[in-house]
Design an enzyme around this catalytic site. Structure first.
Site, short mmCIF file in Angstrom:
data_model
loop_
_atom_site.label_atom_id
_atom_site.label_comp_id
_atom_site.label_asym_id
_atom_site.label_seq_id
_atom_site.Cartn_x
_atom_site.Cartn_y
_atom_site.Cartn_z
N GLU A 1 -15.30 -22.66 1.23
CA GLU A 1 -15.37 -21.20 1.37
C GLU A 1 -14.20 -20.69 2.22
O GLU A 1 -13.89 -21.23 3.28
CB GLU A 1 -16.70 -20.84 2.05
CG GLU A 1 -16.90 -19.35 2.28
CD GLU A 1 -18.16 -19.05 3.08
OE1 GLU A 1 -18.63 -17.90 3.02
OE2 GLU A 1 -18.68 -19.96 3.77
N LYS B 1 -20.88 -12.98 -2.88
CA LYS B 1 -21.94 -13.59 -2.08
C LYS B 1 -23.10 -12.62 -1.87
O LYS B 1 -22.91 -11.49 -1.42
CB LYS B 1 -21.34 -14.03 -0.74
CG LYS B 1 -22.27 -14.81 0.17
CD LYS B 1 -21.48 -15.32 1.37
CE LYS B 1 -22.30 -16.15 2.31
NZ LYS B 1 -21.47 -16.72 3.41
N CYS C 1 -22.10 -20.54 0.48
CA CYS C 1 -22.58 -20.85 1.83
C CYS C 1 -24.02 -20.40 2.07
O CYS C 1 -24.94 -21.05 1.61
CB CYS C 1 -21.62 -20.30 2.87
SG CYS C 1 -21.76 -21.14 4.48
#
Length: 305
Positions: A54, A126, A163
């Protein structure tokens, strides 16, 4: 022996995946060069789909709240790191999910561009945005508006979370329900910063994702950074030691490759997607689901009216 009917024959669909582990500093040229070197190594070892960590173009700037870091963002079409790795992917004939800091009009996202041998299939933003000491992502990123997506690449249908997404079983299940044959999670995770220096979630982080793989009978690939990174505002007091430990699981959740806590690493593993599809079918977890009973999952407080 009589010849098997066509529908009973096993026609292998092999794919080799890779996870890249690296450290990140403020020299973006060096980060990009390191990432490219590791991607090329993965490709030389036969990898078809290669996952980078990331936000690998820079240190994890979300360690602190500083609006000046917003200058690091760029629109998709102007992203240096996406352009660079689009060319690398085209040359090598591989698929690269490329993490980048996206600016879209007046807002910002933590995003992944899915690059298929140079062609950008689209972007995932995300969905789950953390906020806590050392992980101040709400200061920078709006919650993603793309929903969980599945990408039909030349090698496999893939789902990609980012993540903090990896702590939510709903995200993995949604991607597999959408047809994902492999799950990818680029990551930047390490120790909690002072004063919570005794907190180490490394094994919990791995086990959570191993559970996603096992529950969905789908191989999972997680790529993390490593090394000590310090706040620019408070370099003596605020830091995170990213704990590497990138890994790949098989469809039963067992780790088949794992990197050490420190050091650059290229992990590879090969899977037969036809074999994993048959495994998934024979466990019947999707046949026996009861979405009519899962109403609490689409509420915040679990109360179903």
């Amino acid at each position: 022996m009589p010849e098997l009917p066509e529908h009973l024959r096993h026609t292998p669909r092999p794919v080799t995946v890779a996870a890249i582990q690296m450290a990140c500093g403020w020299d973006a040229d060096a980060n990009i060069a390191c990432a490219e070197r590791l991607v090329r190594e993965a490709a030389s070892r036969g990898a078809h789909i290669i996952l980078l960590p990331e936000l690998f173009e820079t240190p994890y700037f979300c360690i602190e709240q500083d609006a000046r870091h917003l200058k690091l963002a760029s629109p998709l079409e102007q992203s240096r790191v996406v352009r660079h790795f689009s060319e690398v992917a085209r040359e090598l004939g591989v698929v690269l999910p490329v993490s980048f800091f996206e600016r879209a009009g007046p807002v910002y996202f933590n995003s992944i561009a899915i690059v298929d041998a140079g062609r950008i299939l689209g972007v995932y933003r995300k969905s789950h945005i953390p906020n806590g000491p050392g992980y101040q992502e709400k200061n920078y990123f709006s919650p993603g508006d793309t929903g969980f997506k599945v990408w039909a690449t030349r090698f496999a249908r893939i789902g990609v979370g980012i993540c903090w997404d990896q702590w939510f079983p709903e995200a993995a299940r949604a991607m597999v329900l959408g047809g994902a044959e492999l799950l990818f999670y680029p990551t930047a995770i390490g120790s909690e910063p002072p004063p919570a220096i005794a907190v180490d979630s490394r094994e919990h982080w791995q086990r959570t994702q191993q559970g996603h793989a096992a529950a969905n009978l789908t191989p999972l690939i997680a790529a993390n950074r490593y090394g000590l990174e310090r706040s620019l505002q408070d370099p003596q007091g605020l830091y995170i030691r990213f704990y590497g430990s990138s890994f790949i699981t098989d469809a039963l959740g067992a780790k088949v490759a794992e990197a050490p806590p420190q050091g650059d690493a290229v992990l590879t593993a090969s899977f037969d997607l036809e074999e994993t599809a048959r495994l998934r079918d024979n466990w019947f977890v999707f046949r026996d689901r009861r979405p009519d009973l899962y109403g609490a999952l689409v509420t915040l407080d679990g109360q179903v009216v």
